[in-house]
Write a protein that holds these residues in place. Structure first.
Motif: not given
Length: 433
Positions: A21-30, A59-64, A92-98
């Motif tokens: 099924p097609s569902v929207p994505t949620l880009g995560i940034g940690v 899993l869009a991006a991780i930071c350190g 980042r535009d591809d991160v919707q949740l930090v």
């Protein structure tokens, strides 16, 4: 038994031939990738593969701060990109949740910036190092909620199926009016006086010691299970080892056995401000947080509570224990046996009544509908999968998160009252509500 095995085989059958099924994505940034960053990565990576979610975590991006180390962490945990500045991750535009997995002294700045940038936020516990910081975070979360954003605090032990089931039983009135709550969280990684002075032992970085690190969890669980806030506390705390050696090399906040270096998340206690230590001979520094805190409390209903949080209990690695007593029965839980719940129904005849073991692995139990056949146990890492599941559903459904930043603020107020009471020779101290 044949039907159960058939059901399990069907659940495990390949699904490649089925339409996805097609569902929207949620880009995560940690932000952060040591102990908690790795645990959260596991949760985000797994949730969409186990549960049917209305949005697909990406899993869009991780930071350190350390470029080589964060690149390695991104590859290891499956992140598409890596950043060395949390501000760049938030932008980042591809991160919707930090998702914030840093020491407490940076929680408020990152969370508020992310919320103001229109992002959803998940923040590790405790919410902040001070009540003032937690209040600004809760206010920012309230403003963001009006714009459709969600802010959750990471009290992952709420997501243990046995804890969730205990909450259900209490809500159904199986214990009747509550009388007592007993909670203890015991670890031993500071028993050795030569254990190094990491950031977790500095008040300016961690806010408090065992109280905030462990006590925050059991305060939240006690209030969550009781369904009401603590209104006052009386506390005593102690720092048994007042000076510790400076780390000879960057080390993890819990123990070398964790296998990750805290400084690689920007957590090195020697980083940035010159260390901030009160140095003696240049090879050790002052411990500025508690090693252990013990306190009693009162709930709004008049029920009593007792709490113990320590990182000096030899032989206890991660022993979180709860017991709730009511007029009609009792519940007991031990994290070291996290698939079990002990339940006593005091309304049964005395000749046959007693605590009985409930194995919380049935499909009817919270979260278990998507996992393995009954009797196949879950573990610590699954709490982060369940946390991710709940947060994604909350965002998609537009409902209030649990636990919310307001819940995190309430815990912070209890911690502040505990610290004040301990500093005033255990005087009973009201919790600001």
């Amino acid at each position: 038994m044949a039907r159960r095995e058939e059901t399990a085989q069907q659940a495990e059958a390949p699904t490649a031939h089925r339409p996805v099924p097609s569902v929207p994505t949620l880009g995560i940034g940690v932000v952060g990738y040591a102990f908690m960053g790795a645990a959260h990565s596991q949760g985000w990576r797994t949730a969409g593969h186990v549960f049917e979610l209305p949005m697909r975590p990406v899993l869009a991006a991780i930071c350190g701060r350390d470029r080589a180390a964060v690149d390695a962490a991104a590859a290891r945990h499956g992140w598409a990109a890596a950043e060395t500045d949390w501000r760049a991750l938030v932008a980042r535009d591809d991160v919707q949740l930090v998702d914030i997995c840093t020491p407490g002294d940076s929680h408020a700045e990152i969370a508020i910036a992310a919320l103001e940038a229109g992002k959803h936020v998940l923040c590790e516990k405790p919410l902040a190092n001070t009540v003032a910081e937690a209040e600004t975070m809760a206010e920012a979360a309230e403003r963001a909620a009006a714009r459709g954003q969600v802010a959750m605090v990471g009290f992952n032990y709420r997501k243990v199926p046995a804890i969730s089931y205990a909450r259900r039983l209490i809500g159904e009135g199986r214990l009747g009016t509550l009388r007592h709550v007993r909670a203890a969280y015991l670890q031993d990684w500071l028993v050795d006086p030569e254990a190094p002075l990491t950031w977790r032992l500095r008040r300016e970085r961690a806010g408090s010691g065992a109280l905030g690190d462990l006590g925050a969890h059991i305060v939240d669980l006690a209030q969550h299970l009781a369904g009401e806030p603590l209104t006052g506390v009386s506390a005593v705390s102690r720092t048994f080892v007042t000076r510790r050696p400076l780390p000879a090399a960057p080390s993890a906040g819990l123990s070398a056995a964790v296998g990750t270096d805290a400084h690689r998340d920007g957590d090195d206690p020697r980083d940035g401000d010159g260390g901030g230590y009160e140095a003696g001979d240049g090879r050790d520094g002052a411990v500025t947080v508690d090693d252990a805190t013990v306190f009693t409390g009162r709930f709004a209903s008049g029920a009593l509570a007792s709490f113990e949080a320590t990182r000096m209990a030899a032989g206890r690695k991660n022993a979180l224990r709860l017991e709730i007593n009511g007029e009609r029965g009792s519940l007991a839980f031990d994290l070291e046996r996290l698939n079990e719940l002990s339940f006593h129904d005091h309304t049964e005849p005395a000749a046959t009544a007693g605590f009985r073991r409930i194995l919380v692995t049935e499909p009817e139990h919270p979260y278990l509908e998507a996992w393995w056949p009954p009797g196949h146990a879950l573990g610590y890492e699954h709490t982060f999968v369940h946390q991710a599941r709940d947060l994604v559903r909350t965002i998609a459904e537009g409902t209030a998160p649990a636990p919310s930043f307001a819940d995190g603020l309430q815990v912070q107020r209890v911690l502040a009252a505990v610290q004040e009471s301990a500093e005033k020779n255990s005087v009973h101290t009201p919790v600001v509500l």
